[in-house]
Design a protein around this motif. Structure first.
Motif: not given
Lengths: 349, 349
Positions: A168, A174, A177, A181, B157, B166-167, B177-178, B180-182, B184-185, B190-191, B194
């Motif tokens: 958060x 990324x 995260x 993962x 997301x 929140x995971x 999580x992967x 989520x990383x994609x 975010x990329x 995320x912040x 949140x």
């Protein structure tokens, strides 16, 4: 930022037998998880590893991590390790009792993600773009050839999830995260870690939070939310110091709030936690009370009682609201990193 | 599980002009975020897309999502869309007013992650191993050739972070999580998400939570934590129905608790939320009150007042504690998915 190349650090371990690992004072999930991940990983590579505590403090919160019982206070460790690894630590002083070990160690290695440089050690890695030191430890162990077990993954995931506040905070990007993962793929169970870290709150902690929420005051048209607790509250509810650590988060949740302040009277001082929910720089406010921290999360200590502390904080927040929000991302330059880190409360970002 | 192949679904859209998208009743972040991601993505591909609400309910919580203002109640949408997409919906009935649109649509598509099959639609994708429908929508849009913008990433997301708590839920695995990383990329922050979802709580919601924590009772040697709220509490604090949705989470946090129960008296009924912190199956308990849900999170409705409801719940929990915990991961077979979904509270896992 690409992964660091840890070749020099791995070479530093060549021929070593005894290794000690230590995090910082007021230990959090990142330094404890990182230290244990290093312990487990380096042990699997044949080293004799001792995880040390910067002070005698060992929060119960992280007792689910593998080998948590192996931690010993640095003040009880009298050996001269072949290699001493400081992790999540921006200066030897910040390692508390570990500083003495650092001074007598044959070789020293630093792995950290705070702002600063690691020139005080023989070999150092600082990547302030990493959300947690645990991410760097994860890469380090992988490059060192350690078997990336579920226990190591759990330690590093715990480091990461706590230092990002459950993904958060602004450092939850990324890359963080993706690392999470990877750790989950290696066997870390996010739901289990969450259950241990966030779902084991004490009765006293919950009641203390309810009390603080009932006392919550909104000032400056709702832009400042402020609450407080005193020693009598803790005694009455049987709450520990640790139970009070997340009180600021309860206050911070409120809609419309720009700055959240939690004051805790402890003997002759009042300790304050301060959070920003906008671009407003609370480290600059804390700095005026000789405190420090990050732009969004800072802490300070005021010598005096609650009414005085409150008046000081309100005055400084009023000044801040009178100014334009600063665009700068940096902490007030007058507060050195060391001052900030030694003064910052343990419940910081 | 590998990514699904959405070719048939993408082909279904060939030659279509008007598309309507709808989630389920008691809309959550997953169905709303998924519907808006589809809206944005398919619009970028040239379709005329209308996002619909299953009922008139549109939680303010998600107002930060792009095009949130475009949602219209399905009961006000009288067109016959070329393609109607149900997302995060395991049956047409669960789409509320959207069921009528579903019946008159030329072609229908389902994208869902609940247990069940999608045979009620022309083309359907169900992957119950996905943590959120938003993950499937993300893959669908990517395969359809949509530009994966920051707005779409933020919608997906949000779907993912809310459906995994929140995971923290058991569905928060490496794949989630992967994804989520994609996202975010691709520009999801995320912040920021949140801050909108978890840091905009109302004064009333916080005070209501404090009240419920003060009322918290521990029974069966601390294994059952139970609290309650009545309409008078909501009125006194000016709290909305939505403000009460997370009360169960406040109770669930307590250390040592195996089952957490939150009862809310609403007119002639008491609505209950029930959570398990161990392997104990609370869906089986809820099923005995004609409720349903998942093993770790379920809901029920009792016709009566608080004292009666409480006695019933305590009795069933006592029976559960008297039994061995069940190893099964499935919901009680007597509760069909439809019954479960229509009865389940909106604040479920």
């Amino acid at each position: 930022m690409a992964k660091l190349d840890y070749t020099n650090g791995i070479e530093l371990l060549d021929g070593a037998r005894s290794v000690a690992v230590c995090g910082h004072v007021n230990p959090d999930g990142d330094c404890l998880g990182s230290a244990l991940a290093l312990t487990l990983g380096l042990r699997s590579l044949g080293y004799e590893v001792t995880p040390l505590l910067a002070t005698r403090e060992q929060p119960k919160l992280y007792d689910f991590l593998a080998s948590y019982g192996d931690f010993m206070p640095a003040c009880e460790y009298h050996a001269r390790p072949d290699v001493f690894i400081l992790v999540d630590v921006p200066s030897a002083a910040r390692a508390g009792d570990g500083e003495h070990v650092f001074k007598r160690a044959k070789k020293t290695l630093v792995i950290d993600h705070h702002q600063g440089d690691a020139s005080f050690a023989d070999v150092g890695y600082v990547d302030s773009t990493a959300a947690a030191a645990g991410m760097l430890v994860w890469d380090f162990l992988e490059q060192a050839g350690a078997e990336m077990t579920a226990d190591i993954a759990t330690c590093c995931y715990t480091a990461l999830v706590t230092d990002t506040g459950r993904f958060q905070f602004q450092n939850a990007d990324s890359r963080a995260l993706m690392a999470a993962a990877d750790m989950a793929a290696a066997g870390a169970l996010p739901s289990e870690v969450a259950r241990y870290v966030y779902q084991r709150r004490s009765w006293a902690a919950l009641q203390l939070e309810a009390l603080v929420v009932r006392r919550l005051e909104l000032l400056f048209d709702g832009k400042l939310a402020l609450s407080w607790a005193c020693e009598a509250d803790f005694e009455e509810l049987g709450a520990s110091k640790e139970d009070g650590d997340s009180l600021i988060d309860a206050i911070r949740q409120l809609d419309g709030v720009e700055i959240a302040v939690m004051l805790r009277e402890q003997g002759p001082v009042v300790r304050g936690s301060i959070r920003s929910k906008t671009d407003r720089d609370v480290a600059a406010i804390a700095a005026q009370m000789n405190g420090g921290g990050h732009k969004a999360a800072a802490g300070f200590t005021i010598h005096g009682k609650l009414p005085e502390a409150r008046a000081i904080v309100e005055g400084l927040v009023a000044e801040s609201f009178a100014e334009q929000p600063k665009a700068s991302m940096t902490t007030d330059a007058e507060v050195t990193a060391t001052t900030a880190f030694t003064r910052i409360r343990e419940d910081m970002l």
